[in-house]
Design an enzyme around this catalytic site. Structure first.
Site, PDB file in Angstrom:
ATOM      1  N   CYS A  31      -8.765  13.231  22.426  1.00  0.00           N
ATOM      2  CA  CYS A  31      -7.799  12.495  21.605  1.00  0.00           C
ATOM      3  C   CYS A  31      -7.467  13.303  20.349  1.00  0.00           C
ATOM      4  O   CYS A  31      -8.353  13.883  19.716  1.00  0.00           O
ATOM      5  CB  CYS A  31      -8.373  11.132  21.222  1.00  0.00           C
ATOM      6  SG  CYS A  31      -7.381  10.221  20.019  1.00  0.00           S
ATOM      7  N   ASP A  61       4.810  10.388  -6.544  1.00  0.00           N
ATOM      8  CA  ASP A  61       4.093  10.167  -5.279  1.00  0.00           C
ATOM      9  C   ASP A  61       5.039  10.457  -4.109  1.00  0.00           C
ATOM     10  O   ASP A  61       5.494   9.550  -3.417  1.00  0.00           O
ATOM     11  CB  ASP A  61       3.586   8.717  -5.221  1.00  0.00           C
ATOM     12  CG  ASP A  61       2.794   8.426  -3.945  1.00  0.00           C
ATOM     13  OD1 ASP A  61       2.346   9.379  -3.285  1.00  0.00           O
ATOM     14  OD2 ASP A  61       2.660   7.235  -3.605  1.00  0.00           O
ATOM     15  N   CYS A 103       0.299  14.165  -0.513  1.00  0.00           N
ATOM     16  CA  CYS A 103      -0.268  14.167   0.845  1.00  0.00           C
ATOM     17  C   CYS A 103      -0.132  15.540   1.490  1.00  0.00           C
ATOM     18  O   CYS A 103      -0.323  15.681   2.696  1.00  0.00           O
ATOM     19  CB  CYS A 103       0.404  13.090   1.705  1.00  0.00           C
ATOM     20  SG  CYS A 103       2.196  13.255   1.835  1.00  0.00           S
TER      21      CYS A 103
END
Length: 464
Positions: free
Chosen positions: A73, A363, A393
Site C-alpha cells: 500500500c 498558510d 506543507c
C-alpha cells in the site's frame, strides 16, 4: 547480483541512502546505520535504486510494521521506523532544505509537534476498482508507486471504525447497479460524525439508494453524493447538510465544513498547530492581523479572538463565504474581514492597499507563496509586519520563499520546526517564524552579502 551496502541516511520516501564509488544508491526497505545486501533494480547515470534482500546488521530503530499491507500500500512509507525517529528525520530534512534551497539556517529549531501515531487520518480519498482477478471490488489507497488499488482489508492510520468498514464497503459497491462507474469514496470525519462521499458517474437507481441507506444505518455514517465536480456534492439526507464540523475548544470555536472542503487531515495536530502559531505570533489585543490562504478561517477566527481585527484572504469564494458565516455564528463578524483573491498573482501595491498589519500568518498549498514573499520583500521597513508565521506543507517552497524574505526583504528567520501531521509518511509539515529587521540591520546584512558574493567571484576567477 546482490551486493553489501552500508546505509548512511534516509530520504523522505523512506529509502536508505548508500554510496558506492561516489554514486548514490537508494535502497528500498533499508534504514540508517544498517548493513544490508541489496539488488539494483534501476540504474541511472547519477544514481541507482536497489531493493533489500537481507539485513545483515539491523538498526536499533527498526520496528515491526503494524499494518499487514505495509510495503504494498502506498499510504505509508515509514511504518518500519520507530515514530520518534521518523520525526527526527523530518526535522533534519527541513534543516537541510533550508540550507540547500535558501542558504539559510533558522536561529532556533522548534521542538517538533507530535500527535496520535495511529487512527489520526480524519480525511481520506479511497479509490474503488472492480478487479475480478483479486476477488471483485477493491476499496483503498493506491499501491506504492502504482495506479493499481491495493487489496486493503484494514488500515491503521484511519480511525478504527473506518478501517472496519473497508470490507463492508467492498460488498456494498458490489451490490449496486454499476460498480465500475463508482471510482471513489471520500472519508471526512467531524466531531461525532462520519461522512462518506460516493463519486458516481451514472445516476443511482432506487435500489442503489436503498443499499446506501441500509449501509448508513448499519455503520452509523452519513452518505453524500457527487455525480460530477466538487460543487455537485450534496447529502443523501438533506437533514445532514450542516452536521459536519470540527471544534477548537481553546478558542470556543465550531467550524462547519462540507466534506470536499479543504481541512487538515489530523484534527488533534491541527488544534496544537493553531495554538502554537498564535503563541509564536504573539498577537496583542490592539493588533491588526492578516491570514493569507485562510481557507475556512482555520487560523483567522482564532486570531480574531486575540487581536483587534483579523483579515482573511483566500482564492475560493465558497470557502470565504463559509468563513464569514462561521465568524457571524461566533459573534466575530465585527473583528474579521474576508476577501477572495488569487494570491499567486498579487503584487506589493495590492499588499499596501490592504493597509498596515502588525502580524501576518501565511498558510499556502504546496506551491508556496512566492508572490506574497516578493511583495513583502518590496515593502519599506515601516510598512512590514513585525512578525510573520509561515505554515508550510512543502519544505522546498518554504525555503524558496524564506530566501526571498531574508536575502531580499529585511526579515530574519528566527525559528522553524516540523509538525508531524502525517505519521508514517514522508510528508513534512512545518512552521517558521520571521521578524522584521530594523533598517540599519538590513543595510548591514546586504553589505555582508555583497562582500561575500564579491569574495566568491574572486575565488572563482582565481581558480579559473
Amino acid at each position: 547480483m546482490a551486493e553489501v551496502l552500508n546505509i548512511e541516511s534516509l530520504d523522505l520516501e523512506a529509502r536508505g541512502i548508500a554510496r558506492r564509488d561516489g554514486k548514490v544508491v537508494f535502497v528500498e526497505g533499508a534504514l540508517p546505520a544498517e548493513r544490508v545486501t541489496a539488488t539494483t533494480v534501476r540504474r541511472k547515470p547519477s544514481y541507482e535504486i536497489a531493493r533489500v534482500e537481507d539485513i545483515l546488521r539491523p538498526s536499533a530503530l527498526r520496528v515491526a510494521p503494524r499494518c499487514p499491507h505495509f510495503g504494498v500500500c502506498g499510504g505509508c512509507a515509514m511504518q518500519h521506523l520507530e515514530p520518534s525517529a521518523q520525526v527526527a528525520i523530518k526535522q533534519r530534512a527541513l534543516e537541510d532544505t533550508f540550507w540547500h534551497v535558501g542558504k539559510l539556517r533558522p536561529q532556533r529549531m522548534l521542538p517538533p509537534l507530535h500527535g496520535p501515531t495511529w487512527g489520526y487520518r480524519y480525511r481520506a480519498r479511497l479509490s474503488v476498482r472492480v478487479v475480478p482477478k483479486k476477488g471483485g471490488v477493491l476499496v483503498g489507497f493506491h499501491e506504492r508507486k502504482s495506479s493499481y488499488v491495493a487489496d486493503m482489508r484494514e488500515c491503521h492510520v484511519l480511525p478504527p471504525h473506518v478501517s472496519r468498514m473497508l470490507m463492508p464497503l467492498r460488498a456494498m459497491i458490489a451490490a449496486m447497479s454499476a460498480p465500475t462507474r463508482m471510482p471513489q469514496i471520500e472519508v471526512a470525519l467531524g466531531d461525532g460524525v462520519t461522512v462518506l462521499v460516493l463519486r458516481h458517474l451514472e445516476p443511482l437507481t432506487d435500489g442503489d439508494l436503498a443499499v446506501l441507506r441500509q449501509f448508513a444505518a448499519q455503520h452509523g455514517v452519513q452518505w453524500w453524493l457527487q455525480p460530477k465536480g466538487p460543487d455537485t456534492v450534496h447529502p443523501l439526507d438533506p437533514a445532514h447538510a450542516d452536521t459536519l464540523a470540527y471544534t477548537m475548544p481553546e478558542f470556543g470555536l465550531r467550524m462547519p465544513y462540507r466534506p470536499t472542503d479543504f481541512t487538515q487531515v489530523n484534527h488533534a495536530i491541527n488544534r496544537t498547530m493553531v495554538s502554537r502559531a498564535l503563541m509564536l505570533l504573539d498577537v496583542q489585543p490592539e493588533d491588526r492581523v492578516a491570514d493569507l490562504f485562510c481557507g475556512l478561517g482555520n487560523f483567522t477566527l482564532p486570531l480574531a479572538t486575540r487581536g483587534r481585527v483579523a483579515v482573511g484572504v483566500e482564492g475560493s469564494k465558497a470557502l470565504t463565504d463559509r468563513a464569514l458565516a462561521a465568524a457571524a455564528q461566533h459573534g466575530l463578524a465585527g473583528r474579521t474581514d474576508f476577501a477572495t483573491l488569487n494570491l499567486f498573482e498579487i503584487d506589493v501595491e495590492w499588499l499596501r492597499g490592504l493597509g498596515y498589519f502588525d502580524r501576518m500568518l501565511i498558510d499556502p498549498p504546496r506551491e508556496g507563496a512566492q508572490a506574497v514573499a516578493q511583495a513583502l520583500a518590496l515593502l519599506a521597513p515601516e510598512e512590514r509586519p513585525r512578525r510573520i508565521v509561515y505554515v508550510s506543507c512543502n519544505p522546498a517552497t518554504l525555503a524558496r520563499d524564506a530566501a526571498i524574505m531574508v536575502h531580499e526583504g529585511g526579515y530574519a528567520l528566527k525559528s522553524a520546526g516540523v509538525i508531524n501531521m502525517f505519521p508514517h509518511t514522508g510528508h513534512v509539515e512545518s512552521i517558521a517564524v520571521f521578524e522584521s529587521l530594523p533598517a540599519e540591520d538590513v543595510l548591514a546584512a546586504q553589505e555582508k552579502a555583497r562582500c561575500k558574493d564579491e569574495d566568491a567571484a574572486a575565488q572563482d576567477q582565481a581558480a579559473a
